[in-house]
Scaffold this active site. Structure first.
Site, PDB file in Angstrom:
ATOM      1  N   HIS A  18       1.556 -48.428  15.259  1.00 57.79           N
ATOM      2  CA  HIS A  18       0.657 -49.191  16.136  1.00 57.79           C
ATOM      3  C   HIS A  18       0.156 -48.292  17.275  1.00 57.79           C
ATOM      4  CE1 HIS A  18       3.172 -52.912  14.880  1.00 57.79           C
ATOM      5  NE2 HIS A  18       1.983 -53.082  14.344  1.00 57.79           N
ATOM      6  N   LYS A  42       6.252 -69.842  14.122  1.00 56.26           N
ATOM      7  CA  LYS A  42       6.742 -68.759  13.272  1.00 56.26           C
ATOM      8  C   LYS A  42       7.899 -68.044  13.948  1.00 56.26           C
ATOM      9  CE  LYS A  42       4.845 -64.997  10.775  1.00 56.26           C
ATOM     10  NZ  LYS A  42       3.731 -64.091  10.649  1.00 56.26           N
ATOM     11  N   ARG A  91      -2.691 -49.194   6.115  1.00 52.50           N
ATOM     12  CA  ARG A  91      -1.649 -48.305   5.573  1.00 52.50           C
ATOM     13  C   ARG A  91      -1.840 -48.201   4.077  1.00 52.50           C
ATOM     14  NH1 ARG A  91       2.705 -51.866   8.544  1.00 52.50           N
ATOM     15  NH2 ARG A  91       1.060 -53.259   7.915  1.00 52.50           N
ATOM     16  N   SER A 129       6.645 -53.200  11.097  1.00 50.22           N
ATOM     17  CA  SER A 129       7.639 -53.860  11.948  1.00 50.22           C
ATOM     18  C   SER A 129       8.720 -54.501  11.079  1.00 50.22           C
ATOM     19  CB  SER A 129       6.970 -54.921  12.811  1.00 50.22           C
ATOM     20  OG  SER A 129       5.989 -54.341  13.614  1.00 50.22           O
TER      21      SER A 129
END
Ligand code: ADP
Length: 165
Positions: A18, A42, A91, A129
Site C-alpha cells: 500500500h 464486517k 497485484r 493484508s
C-alpha cells in the site's frame, strides 16, 4: 485545477505494498486522500481508528496527503472531496477481475470519475493484508512486508489475542 485522487481500501493493516502505491501516487497527483472504506458489519482485525492511526504514521512526512474514513458509496465520497480519480493497485492476475468490476460499476455510477491503476512494485506482488494477518496470527514474522510500527502492532495484537483478552 488541482488533481486530487482518492486511494480507497480496507488497510487492515496498511502494508508496504500500500505504501508503495501511496508514494508513487503522490508523484502523479497534487493531492492524495487515503480512504479507509469500511463496512460496520464486517469483521476486521484492526478498528477503523487503529487503521487510520497506522496510515497517518506512514504518511507523516508528506503534506499533500490526508487520511479519512467512510462507510458509504465510494463515488459519493470522491465527488464530495472534489476529486475525480480513484487510485487502485494491481497485484497478481487474481486482482484483475474484481478490480475490473469495481472500476466499471464506479464508472457507471459516476462517469466523471476515472479509476487509475498502478502495477504493484515487484517486491509486493504477494503482499496482502489478509496473508500478512494470517502469517502473523500463526506467529510468523512479517517484518519487511509492513512498516515497522505495523509489525509491532501485529505482534501486540496477537499476543493479546493469545492471552484471550
Ligand atoms: P488487501 O487486498 O491487501 O486487503 P485493500 O483492500 O486495503 O488490501 O486494498 C486497497 C487497494 O490497494 C487495492 O487496489 C489493492 O489491490 C491495492 N493493494 C493491496 N496490496 C497491494 C500491494 N501489495 N501492491 C499493490 N497494490 C496493493
Amino acid at each position: 485545477m488541482k488533481k486530487i485522487a482518492v486511494y480507497p481500501g480496507s488497510f487492515d493493516p496498511i502494508t508496504n505494498g500500500h505504501a508503495d502505491i501511496i508514494n508513487r501516487g503522490l508523484r502523479m497527483f497534487d493531492e492524495l486522500i487515503v480512504l479507509v472504506a469500511y463496512n460496520p458489519n464486517k469483521k476486521t482485525l484492526f478498528t477503523v481508528e487503529e487503521r487510520l492511526e497506522m496510515i497517518r504514521d506512514v504518511i507523516k512526512e508528506h503534506s499533500n496527503i490526508r487520511v479519512e474514513c467512510f462507510d458509504g458509496l465510494l463515488v459519493d465520497f470522491v465527488r464530495s472531496a472534489g476529486a475525480n480519480v480513484i487510485l487502485r493497485g494491481l497485484r497478481a492476475l487474481s486482482d484483475f477481475e474484481y478490480e475490473f468490476q469495481l472500476a466499471l460499476i464506479n464508472r457507471r455510477l459516476n462517469r466523471e470519475i476515472e479509476t487509475v491503476f498502478l502495477m504493484t512494485g515487484y517486491k509486493w506482488f504477494y503482499t496482502s493484508s489478509t496473508i500478512i494477518n494470517e502469517a502473523a496470527s500463526l506467529g510468523g514474522s512479517v517484518k519487511g512486508l509492513v512498516p515497522d510500527m505495523v509489525n509491532q502492532k501485529l505482534i501486540d495484537k496477537y499476543a493479546i489475542k493469545k492471552e484471550g483478552v
